[in-house]
Each structure stands twice: as C-alpha cells, then as structure tokens.
Design an enzyme around this catalytic site. Structure first.
Site, PDB file in Angstrom:
ATOM      1  N   GLU A  50       0.793  -1.356   0.143  1.00  0.00           N
ATOM      2  CA  GLU A  50      -0.014   0.024  -0.073  1.00  0.00           C
ATOM      3  C   GLU A  50       0.931   1.260   0.086  1.00  0.00           C
ATOM      4  O   GLU A  50       2.156   1.203   0.327  1.00  0.00           O
ATOM      5  CB  GLU A  50      -0.903  -0.021   1.151  1.00  0.00           C
ATOM      6  CG  GLU A  50      -1.862  -1.131   1.189  1.00  0.00           C
ATOM      7  CD  GLU A  50      -2.362  -1.077   2.819  1.00  0.00           C
ATOM      8  OE1 GLU A  50      -2.282  -0.373   3.553  1.00  0.00           O
ATOM      9  OE2 GLU A  50      -3.257  -2.176   2.936  1.00  0.00           O
ATOM     10  N   LYS A  52       2.171   4.618   1.227  1.00  0.00           N
ATOM     11  CA  LYS A  52       2.376   5.066   3.008  1.00  0.00           C
ATOM     12  C   LYS A  52       2.064   6.603   2.838  1.00  0.00           C
ATOM     13  O   LYS A  52       2.920   7.536   2.374  1.00  0.00           O
ATOM     14  CB  LYS A  52       3.916   5.045   3.196  1.00  0.00           C
ATOM     15  CG  LYS A  52       4.088   5.390   4.888  1.00  0.00           C
ATOM     16  CD  LYS A  52       5.444   4.998   5.405  1.00  0.00           C
ATOM     17  CE  LYS A  52       5.237   5.242   6.868  1.00  0.00           C
ATOM     18  NZ  LYS A  52       5.118   6.475   7.193  1.00  0.00           N
ATOM     19  N   ASP A  54       1.414  10.372   3.624  1.00  0.00           N
ATOM     20  CA  ASP A  54       2.004  11.360   4.596  1.00  0.00           C
ATOM     21  C   ASP A  54       1.042  12.030   5.054  1.00  0.00           C
ATOM     22  O   ASP A  54       0.997  13.373   4.649  1.00  0.00           O
ATOM     23  CB  ASP A  54       2.928  12.070   3.870  1.00  0.00           C
ATOM     24  CG  ASP A  54       4.065  12.596   4.703  1.00  0.00           C
ATOM     25  OD1 ASP A  54       4.148  12.492   5.898  1.00  0.00           O
ATOM     26  OD2 ASP A  54       5.023  13.526   4.224  1.00  0.00           O
ATOM     27  N   TYR A 162      -7.333   2.001   5.776  1.00  0.00           N
ATOM     28  CA  TYR A 162      -6.030   0.733   5.229  1.00  0.00           C
ATOM     29  C   TYR A 162      -6.061  -0.399   6.386  1.00  0.00           C
ATOM     30  O   TYR A 162      -5.276  -1.025   6.136  1.00  0.00           O
ATOM     31  CB  TYR A 162      -4.695   1.316   5.028  1.00  0.00           C
ATOM     32  CG  TYR A 162      -4.359   2.393   6.204  1.00  0.00           C
ATOM     33  CD1 TYR A 162      -4.078   2.113   7.465  1.00  0.00           C
ATOM     34  CD2 TYR A 162      -3.571   3.938   5.627  1.00  0.00           C
ATOM     35  CE1 TYR A 162      -3.413   2.758   8.247  1.00  0.00           C
ATOM     36  CE2 TYR A 162      -3.361   4.722   6.595  1.00  0.00           C
ATOM     37  CZ  TYR A 162      -2.966   4.205   7.990  1.00  0.00           C
ATOM     38  OH  TYR A 162      -2.637   4.995   9.058  1.00  0.00           O
ATOM     39  N   LYS A 251      10.675   3.087   3.386  1.00  0.00           N
ATOM     40  CA  LYS A 251      10.695   4.800   3.148  1.00  0.00           C
ATOM     41  C   LYS A 251      11.596   5.300   2.227  1.00  0.00           C
ATOM     42  O   LYS A 251      12.670   4.759   2.027  1.00  0.00           O
ATOM     43  CB  LYS A 251      11.488   5.087   4.586  1.00  0.00           C
ATOM     44  CG  LYS A 251      10.558   4.852   6.030  1.00  0.00           C
ATOM     45  CD  LYS A 251       9.576   5.828   6.389  1.00  0.00           C
ATOM     46  CE  LYS A 251      10.263   6.984   7.051  1.00  0.00           C
ATOM     47  NZ  LYS A 251       8.933   7.810   7.736  1.00  0.00           N
ATOM     48  N   CYS A 345      25.084  47.820  -1.873  1.00  0.00           N
ATOM     49  CA  CYS A 345      25.502  46.719  -2.858  1.00  0.00           C
ATOM     50  C   CYS A 345      26.970  46.142  -2.232  1.00  0.00           C
ATOM     51  O   CYS A 345      27.697  46.753  -1.722  1.00  0.00           O
ATOM     52  CB  CYS A 345      25.910  47.312  -4.113  1.00  0.00           C
ATOM     53  SG  CYS A 345      26.304  46.046  -5.528  1.00  0.00           S
ATOM     54  N   CYS A 347      29.236  44.726  -3.730  1.00  0.00           N
ATOM     55  CA  CYS A 347      30.287  44.892  -4.469  1.00  0.00           C
ATOM     56  C   CYS A 347      31.402  46.087  -4.067  1.00  0.00           C
ATOM     57  O   CYS A 347      30.847  46.731  -2.836  1.00  0.00           O
ATOM     58  CB  CYS A 347      30.115  45.231  -5.992  1.00  0.00           C
ATOM     59  SG  CYS A 347      29.881  46.974  -6.201  1.00  0.00           S
ATOM     60  N   CYS A 364      20.551  47.356  -7.493  1.00  0.00           N
ATOM     61  CA  CYS A 364      21.765  47.978  -7.668  1.00  0.00           C
ATOM     62  C   CYS A 364      21.541  49.047  -8.951  1.00  0.00           C
ATOM     63  O   CYS A 364      21.647  48.444 -10.073  1.00  0.00           O
ATOM     64  CB  CYS A 364      23.048  47.414  -7.821  1.00  0.00           C
ATOM     65  SG  CYS A 364      24.539  48.110  -7.934  1.00  0.00           S
ATOM     66  N   CYS A 369      28.925  48.914 -11.657  1.00  0.00           N
ATOM     67  CA  CYS A 369      28.937  47.783 -10.769  1.00  0.00           C
ATOM     68  C   CYS A 369      29.487  46.471 -11.190  1.00  0.00           C
ATOM     69  O   CYS A 369      29.026  45.825 -12.147  1.00  0.00           O
ATOM     70  CB  CYS A 369      27.414  47.377 -10.110  1.00  0.00           C
ATOM     71  SG  CYS A 369      27.326  46.178  -9.018  1.00  0.00           S
TER      72      CYS A 369
END
Ligand code: IVH
Length: 379
Positions: A50, A52, A54, A162, A251, A345, A347, A364, A369
């Site tokens: 079956e 599983k 969650d 189940y 699992k 910035c 940089c 920026c 840059c």
C-alpha cells in the site's frame, strides 16, 4: 506521536495504534522478508503493498453503524478526541452502509491534505501576509486540531482507510485484502494503488517504481507499506513491543532535511536585481548536497522569517531546485533579530540599493557595478 493536549479529550484506544518498523532500502526490505519467512517456519507469504500516505493516522469508531468517536494516534495508547472536526471530512461516513456492518468496528487510516488544496491554501496564506505552511502533512495536522470544526471543514481534508482496530461481529475475514474489501463495502475510500504481490523481488520493484513516481499522485506519500496478506500468518508473527512483525514501511529517501543557516547574502544580477540567498551548512537532500538556496526576494525572507543561526528545513522544490522552507522555531538561538535587507551593494563600489514602490525587487542602479558587469559578460 506526542502528548495529548488539554484542548481535545484523551481517548484510550481499544486496540493500540502501533507504529511500523522501517526499511530504508531494498536490503533492509529483504532482511524483513527473511525474518517473516523464518517466523512462518519457511512458508513464503503473499504480500499486500500500500502507499504510505504522508498524513496523520486516525481511528474511527462505529457502533451499530454510526460514527461515535474519531481519535488521533497520540502515543499509540492514548490519542485525542477529534470527533467534531472529523465529522466535517467528506470521505468519512457518518453512517456505514451495506449488509456486513459489524456491531463495533474501528476503521483506521490516514487523514491527508491533497496537494492542490495545500497549494491553494498557501496562496491564501501568503496573500494575507502570513507565513506559508510548511507541507501538506503539517497543514492537515493543523486543520484537524482547530478549535472550531467549521475551520476544519474549510480545509477540505481527505481520508484513505487501510486497517482495522477493534471489531465485534461482522463477517469472518481471512486476508488483509478481504479486510480492505469490507472497509470499502461499508463506505470508506480505499486507495486504488493497493497491490497484491507474490514475491519480495516484485515488492522491491514496486517500491522503486513508486519512489520514482511519488509525485504523480494528488497527495504526498513517503513510502510503501508492505503487509503479510494472510491474517492467520499475521497472528503467528505477532508484534514486537512497538510494531507488528507482519508489516514494514519501506521509506523513500527524504526530500526534506534540516540544516544550519550560516548566513543570508545577496547576489547581484546583470540587470542590477539583487537576490537574497541562504548559505547553508551543506546537507544531502533529494539526491545531492545543497549548500546554497535562493530566498527569492525581501518579502519572501520576511514571510519565512529565517535568521542566520536558525535551523532551517531545506527541500528540493520540483525535485531540482533547493528551497528553504522555513525555520525550526524550537531550535532558534536566543537573541536573534529578523534579518534586514542590506542597503548597500556587496560589490567594492558599495553603491546604495534601491527598491521602488510597488516592486518586489531591490536593485543596484550603479552602471559601473562590477557584479552586474560580470553577470552581463556571463550572459
Ligand atoms: S498500517 C499496525 N498502512 O504510517 C499497522 N500505516 O510509520 C498500522 N501510514 O502510524 C499502520 N499509510 O500513520 C499503515 N497504508 C498504510 C499507511 C500507514 C500511512 C502511517 C500511519 C502509521 C505510520 C507508521
């Protein structure tokens, strides 16, 4: 698992809701099958595989065909009474149908939130400026534990049955398959992916197939549950202190992990757009090692409220792109502050970053840059 809360009355299960032992790979799966064959004095059983689901385990008690109690698993012995909320779930019948309804029957299964319901709910959450829900399982758990059943009703939870708990009366059952057929006949949804399988090799093949196709369904699964079909064989095998010997959960490898958020930094794209990203303690998730993950933009960081030093949940979005889902608040170190988006910035020119009103992105705007220049060349 967990301790019952004061909000929902405790329920002592008539038959304990045991957990399952896990097999993490094919080797552990075959080792389980070997133990089963040994426990049956060399007889090779037939299996039922079956999905599983969650979600959260529920036990639904019917007396004379009428739902009298719905309880969560809790610690397996004592759960929480969530009857009023469960009555709002469409898949859970209020009255059982058909000729073979036992005098007392406890139907067990998993309550879950379908993935489309979860996605729609998160759109609403984000629109309302709230932190998005982490995953469908947590969303289902939260929905089931609402104080107001009308809230649970809105969440559109679903249910797959189940297993049976206590049963008094009703037809004699010889196999798990027959059990599922009975549960289906009296009004419960049974997952259509249930398979009867003769050999452990075919079970292992089915597990791998499901692992590869786990996202093809409209709900989340985290493995495959394999049960010995014959109920007399189940009885012979019995239980350990915590789980049946006649069943195992194969699992899937996790696609969500927790790790340390070392820092949040900002990258600058070719158009000057800045993107915050998480610098993570490297973690193996969904098939590769992840050490960085995008945080998209300032608003996303604020909504998720992740802070350097946090333990964060990392997952592979769509199985490819790593994503920071959110912080594990219980592990947050004391004294942290919400992360502030930088105003300068990263940089060498250290120009001022600009966010125009109504825009999600911070930019920026310095034409010289070097970060923008590098990205342009790469582009
Ligand atoms: S059977 C005695 N079947 O997995 C056997 N459990 O890790 C009882 N689960 O607590 C469980 N899908 O919440 C069974 N098809 C399935 C399942 C399933 C999900 C959950 C269940 C259980 C947990 C154990």
């Amino acid at each position: 698992g967990g301790t019952p809360s004061a909000t929902f009355a405790p329920v002592t299960h008539a038959a304990p809701m045991t957990s399952l032992d896990n097999a993490m790979d094919g080797v552990e799966l075959r080792a389980w099958a070997d133990r089963v064959v040994k426990g049956l004095d060399g007889v090779v059983p037939r299996f039922v595989a079956e999905l599983k689901i969650d979600g959260l385990a529920l036990s639904l008690r019917y007396e004379h065909g009428v739902l009298v109690q719905a309880a969560t698993r809790g610690d397996g012995r004592v759960g929480e009474d969530v009857t009023a909320n469960v009555r709002t779930i469409q898949d859970v019948p209020e009255r059982l149908t058909g000729e073979h309804v036992p005098e007392v029957i406890e139907v067990r299964g998993e309550v879950y939130m379908p993935t489309d319901v979860f996605a729609a709910l998160n759109v609403d959450y984000v629109a309302a400026g709230e932190r998005p829900l982490v995953n469908p399982r947590n969303a289902a758990a939260g929905s089931l534990r609402q104080k107001d059943p009308a809230m649970t009703a809105k969440r559109r939870l679903s249910f797959w049955a189940y297993q049976l708990g206590q049963v008094i009366g009703g037809p004699a059952l010889a196999t798990h398959r027959e059990t599922l057929d009975l549960i289906g006949a009296i009004g419960f949804p049974i997952n259509p992916e249930v398979r009867s399988i003769d050999t452990i090799d075919d079970v292992a093949e089915y597990c791998l197939y499901r692992q590869d196709h786990r996202h093809d369904l409209g709900y989340e699964i985290d493995g495959v549950v394999i049960k010995v079909d014959d109920l007399a064989q189940q009885e012979l095998l019995g239980f350990t202190s915590r789980a049946p010997r006649w069943a195992i959960a194969y699992k899937f490898p996790p696609e969500e992990r927790t790790t340390l958020l070392r820092d949040i930094q900002v990258s600058v794209g070719r158009t000057g757009r800045t993107t915050p990203f998480a610098v993570l303690e490297p973690v193996f998730v969904g098939g590769s090692t992840v050490s960085m993950a995008t945080l998209h933009n300032q608003d996303q960081v604020a909504i998720k409220d992740v802070r350097p030093g946090d333990t964060v949940i990392v997952r592979k979005a769509g199985d490819v792109i790593p994503e920071v889902v959110g912080p594990v608040l219980e592990n947050r170190p004391p004294g942290t502050e919400p992360w502030q988006f930088p105003t300068i910035c990263p940089c060498a020119l250290r120009s001022t970053l600009v966010r125009l009103e109504g825009e999600a992105d911070t930019r920026c705007v310095e034409p010289a840059c070097p970060f923008q220049r590098d990205q342009k060349i790469m582009y």
